[in-house]
Design a protein around this motif. Structure first.
Motif, PDB file in Angstrom:
ATOM      1  N   LEU A  43      64.293  17.278   1.867  1.00 34.92           N
ATOM      2  CA  LEU A  43      65.043  16.655   0.774  1.00 34.92           C
ATOM      3  C   LEU A  43      66.209  15.838   1.315  1.00 34.92           C
ATOM      4  N   ALA A  44      66.938  16.407   2.268  1.00 31.89           N
ATOM      5  CA  ALA A  44      68.074  15.694   2.859  1.00 31.89           C
ATOM      6  C   ALA A  44      67.615  14.395   3.523  1.00 31.89           C
ATOM      7  N   LYS A  45      66.507  14.468   4.239  1.00 27.90           N
ATOM      8  CA  LYS A  45      65.982  13.274   4.888  1.00 27.90           C
ATOM      9  C   LYS A  45      65.554  12.229   3.871  1.00 27.90           C
ATOM     10  N   TYR A  46      64.910  12.670   2.791  1.00 28.97           N
ATOM     11  CA  TYR A  46      64.412  11.727   1.792  1.00 28.97           C
ATOM     12  C   TYR A  46      65.552  10.978   1.100  1.00 28.97           C
ATOM     13  N   VAL A  47      66.602  11.683   0.712  1.00 29.47           N
ATOM     14  CA  VAL A  47      67.682  11.006  -0.013  1.00 29.47           C
ATOM     15  C   VAL A  47      68.675  10.330   0.918  1.00 29.47           C
ATOM     16  N   GLY A  48      68.656  10.691   2.201  1.00 27.01           N
ATOM     17  CA  GLY A  48      69.568  10.065   3.153  1.00 27.01           C
ATOM     18  C   GLY A  48      70.910  10.759   3.276  1.00 27.01           C
ATOM     19  N   ARG A  49      70.919  12.066   3.069  1.00 25.47           N
ATOM     20  CA  ARG A  49      72.135  12.854   3.259  1.00 25.47           C
ATOM     21  C   ARG A  49      71.974  13.732   4.504  1.00 25.47           C
ATOM     22  N   LYS A  50      73.100  14.192   5.054  1.00 29.85           N
ATOM     23  CA  LYS A  50      73.048  15.052   6.227  1.00 29.85           C
ATOM     24  C   LYS A  50      72.675  16.484   5.870  1.00 29.85           C
ATOM     25  N   VAL A 159      83.727  11.767  -6.564  1.00 29.69           N
ATOM     26  CA  VAL A 159      82.534  11.431  -7.352  1.00 29.69           C
ATOM     27  C   VAL A 159      81.445  12.444  -7.061  1.00 29.69           C
ATOM     28  N   LEU A 160      80.973  13.079  -8.134  1.00 27.11           N
ATOM     29  CA  LEU A 160      79.856  14.024  -8.077  1.00 27.11           C
ATOM     30  C   LEU A 160      78.692  13.404  -8.832  1.00 27.11           C
ATOM     31  N   GLU A 161      77.680  12.961  -8.122  1.00 29.58           N
ATOM     32  CA  GLU A 161      76.516  12.328  -8.748  1.00 29.58           C
ATOM     33  C   GLU A 161      75.606  13.388  -9.361  1.00 29.58           C
ATOM     34  N   ASP A 162      75.397  13.297 -10.672  1.00 21.90           N
ATOM     35  CA  ASP A 162      74.454  14.174 -11.358  1.00 21.90           C
ATOM     36  C   ASP A 162      73.092  13.478 -11.352  1.00 21.90           C
ATOM     37  N   GLY A 163      72.281  13.830 -10.361  1.00 27.47           N
ATOM     38  CA  GLY A 163      70.964  13.222 -10.208  1.00 27.47           C
ATOM     39  C   GLY A 163      69.845  14.088 -10.740  1.00 27.47           C
ATOM     40  N   ALA A 164      70.132  14.923 -11.748  1.00 25.61           N
ATOM     41  CA  ALA A 164      69.114  15.823 -12.291  1.00 25.61           C
ATOM     42  C   ALA A 164      67.894  15.060 -12.773  1.00 25.61           C
ATOM     43  N   GLN A 165      68.125  13.904 -13.414  1.00 26.68           N
ATOM     44  CA  GLN A 165      67.013  13.084 -13.884  1.00 26.68           C
ATOM     45  C   GLN A 165      66.743  11.903 -12.957  1.00 26.68           C
ATOM     46  N   GLY A 166      67.615  11.674 -11.995  1.00 25.42           N
ATOM     47  CA  GLY A 166      67.539  10.448 -11.215  1.00 25.42           C
ATOM     48  C   GLY A 166      66.851  10.559  -9.870  1.00 25.42           C
ATOM     49  N   PHE A 167      66.462  11.782  -9.461  1.00 26.27           N
ATOM     50  CA  PHE A 167      65.856  11.951  -8.136  1.00 26.27           C
ATOM     51  C   PHE A 167      64.700  10.961  -7.970  1.00 26.27           C
ATOM     52  N   GLY A 168      64.733  10.194  -6.900  1.00 22.90           N
ATOM     53  CA  GLY A 168      63.708   9.189  -6.647  1.00 22.90           C
ATOM     54  C   GLY A 168      64.140   7.785  -6.993  1.00 22.90           C
ATOM     55  N   SER A 175      68.782   5.730  -1.932  1.00 24.21           N
ATOM     56  CA  SER A 175      68.251   6.721  -2.851  1.00 24.21           C
ATOM     57  C   SER A 175      69.320   7.369  -3.724  1.00 24.21           C
ATOM     58  N   ALA A 176      68.930   7.676  -4.960  1.00 23.56           N
ATOM     59  CA  ALA A 176      69.739   8.546  -5.797  1.00 23.56           C
ATOM     60  C   ALA A 176      69.963   9.867  -5.065  1.00 23.56           C
ATOM     61  N   CYS A 177      71.047  10.518  -5.386  1.00 21.02           N
ATOM     62  CA  CYS A 177      71.511  11.748  -4.731  1.00 21.02           C
ATOM     63  C   CYS A 177      72.170  11.470  -3.379  1.00 21.02           C
ATOM     64  N   SER A 178      72.444  10.189  -3.093  1.00 19.79           N
ATOM     65  CA  SER A 178      73.173   9.850  -1.871  1.00 19.79           C
ATOM     66  C   SER A 178      74.507   9.180  -2.173  1.00 19.79           C
ATOM     67  N   TYR A 256      52.729   8.873  -3.801  1.00 18.44           N
ATOM     68  CA  TYR A 256      52.146   8.052  -4.864  1.00 18.44           C
ATOM     69  C   TYR A 256      52.730   8.240  -6.259  1.00 18.44           C
ATOM     70  N   GLU A 257      53.421   9.341  -6.517  1.00 21.40           N
ATOM     71  CA  GLU A 257      53.868   9.567  -7.894  1.00 21.40           C
ATOM     72  C   GLU A 257      54.945   8.581  -8.340  1.00 21.40           C
ATOM     73  N   MET A 258      55.865   8.222  -7.451  1.00 23.16           N
ATOM     74  CA  MET A 258      56.879   7.232  -7.826  1.00 23.16           C
ATOM     75  C   MET A 258      56.245   5.895  -8.191  1.00 23.16           C
ATOM     76  N   ASP A 259      55.267   5.458  -7.408  1.00 17.18           N
ATOM     77  CA  ASP A 259      54.566   4.209  -7.727  1.00 17.18           C
ATOM     78  C   ASP A 259      53.842   4.327  -9.064  1.00 17.18           C
ATOM     79  N   ALA A 260      53.268   5.497  -9.317  1.00 13.55           N
ATOM     80  CA  ALA A 260      52.486   5.692 -10.539  1.00 13.55           C
ATOM     81  C   ALA A 260      53.352   5.630 -11.786  1.00 13.55           C
ATOM     82  N   VAL A 261      54.540   6.250 -11.761  1.00  8.40           N
ATOM     83  CA  VAL A 261      55.381   6.217 -12.962  1.00  8.40           C
ATOM     84  C   VAL A 261      55.937   4.816 -13.204  1.00  8.40           C
ATOM     85  N   ASN A 262      56.179   4.082 -12.134  1.00  9.18           N
ATOM     86  CA  ASN A 262      56.649   2.710 -12.324  1.00  9.18           C
ATOM     87  C   ASN A 262      55.548   1.813 -12.884  1.00  9.18           C
TER      88      ASN A 262
END
Length: 374
Positions: A43-50, A159-168, A175-178, A256-262
């Motif tokens: 997860l950390a790698k995907y969003v770009g956080r340490k 700033v505390l990003e609430d990415g509950a709905q924004g992941f991806g 990325s969201a959550c970064s 593939y799921e991100m591409d599919a929802v878009n």
């Protein structure tokens, strides 16, 4: 038809999910087993956080993040008026006071101009200390951090990003959550990345904050001695089974799921844009489409449309029927609807349609035809 079809997703991922669950049961490492660490790293790698620290749910993620930032009584925490209750309740439970900003009706996200007005109002009243901004990445689209982060810097706020709905979601590839000082997400089953129960995660680039969060999620225990509790924390850990379930789901989400929802969102917009107000995705932004939400002309039209869809077996939802300032828990604030004109409009006119990565074009055709035939 399902609003968010978790059954069809499970069938697509069944072999991998079942294997992961079986491995956890065979290992008997049900609390903080290896899949938890593996998931946190991915997860950390995907969003770009340490750092990523998983926890029991998205609400706990917000509360733990606020605790790590030292929020407490006398502090003002700014968030959107049009969102799920946890964005404000997580501040209230710590004795802080949530302060609500109106939204941009085009994106449903926090309006930076309203945010700055609320900050200045708090400063003039001089009863609370402005402490943290919680922008919400509503419906899958990141908040307007290009505007919000400079406002936070101007007034010395975290700033505390609430990415509950924004992941991806993304802003120009980031990325969201970064965004901000610390960020959170939720793994509630209906979220863009959901488990089979409750779950959440917190992201940070600060090693000290990471260590503090790991302590706070385990009753404030010392890293040297688990029976030496050095501060008051929560009991909020992500179960190993939930982490194991999320691993193959995260891979599918990325593959593939991100591409599919878009693609599904494109189908909706192509068919509905000439009749309804369809979602606006800002230039350079990518949504993960936690919801596909349209605006109708009035509450009466919206309610009638929802009833009509229901008679045809098409589910729809109202996210949200009231603003936070209208919630019973905050009636004591005596906040006027006039301060939140766009929130009020959204509550009266919004309608969320079925959306998930396994939605077929023929399903979208059916839904849109029902909407357009009215």
């Amino acid at each position: 038809m399902q609003f968010r079809d978790l059954r069809v997703q499970y069938q697509a991922l069944k072999a991998d999910i079942d294997a992961e669950i079986k491995a956890v049961i065979e290992s008997s490492a049900f609390i903080l087993g290896k899949p938890v660490t593996e998931l946190e790293n991915k997860l950390a790698k995907y969003v770009g956080r340490k750092h990523c620290v998983t926890c029991g749910n998205g609400t706990d993620a917000l509360q733990l993040a606020l605790m790590a930032l030292g929020v407490g009584p006398g502090d003002a925490v700014f968030t959107s008026d049009f969102t799920y209750f946890a964005s404000a309740g997580s501040a209230s439970i710590l004795g802080a006071t949530p302060v609500f900003a109106d939204i941009d009706l085009a994106t449903f996200n926090m309006n930076p101009k309203s945010l700055e007005e609320q900050i200045n109002k708090v400063l003039i009243e001089n009863r609370l200390v402005p402490k943290v901004i919680i922008p919400v990445d509503l419906f899958g689209q990141p908040a307007d951090y290009d505007e919000i982060l400079p406002i936070a810097a101007k007034y010395g706020l975290k700033v505390l990003e609430d990415g509950a709905q924004g992941f991806g979601g993304k802003i120009r590839g980031r990325s969201a959550c970064s965004f901000g000082d610390i960020s959170t997400t939720s793994f509630f089953p209906a979220k863009p990345l959901g488990c089979y129960g409750d779950g959440g995660a917190i992201f940070t680039d600060d090693g000290n904050v990471d260590a503090k969060l790991r302590s706070l999620r385990a009753q404030g225990k010392s890293p040297e001695d688990k029976y030496d509790n050095r501060e008051i924390g929560l009991n909020s850990r992500l179960d190993t089974i939930q982490a194991a379930i999320l691993l193959p789901k995260l891979k599918a989400f990325i593959d593939y799921e991100m591409d599919a929802v878009n693609k599904a969102a494109e189908w909706y917009t192509e068919r509905l844009k000439d009749r309804f107000v369809t979602p606006t995705v800002m230039d350079g932004f990518t949504s993960s489409w936690a919801q596909y939400t349209i605006l109708l002309d009035s509450k009466e039209e919206r309610d009638s449309m929802q009833s009509k869809l229901k008679t045809q077996g098409i589910p729809s939802m109202l996210y949200y029927p009231r603003g936070l300032h209208q919630q019973g828990a905050y009636k004591w604030m005596e906040l006027s609807d006039e301060m939140y004109a766009n929130t009020i409009e959204a509550t009266k006119r919004c309608l969320s349609l079925p959306m998930h990565p396994y939605l077929k074009e023929e399903d979208v055709d059916l839904i849109c035809q029902a909407l357009l035939d009215s």
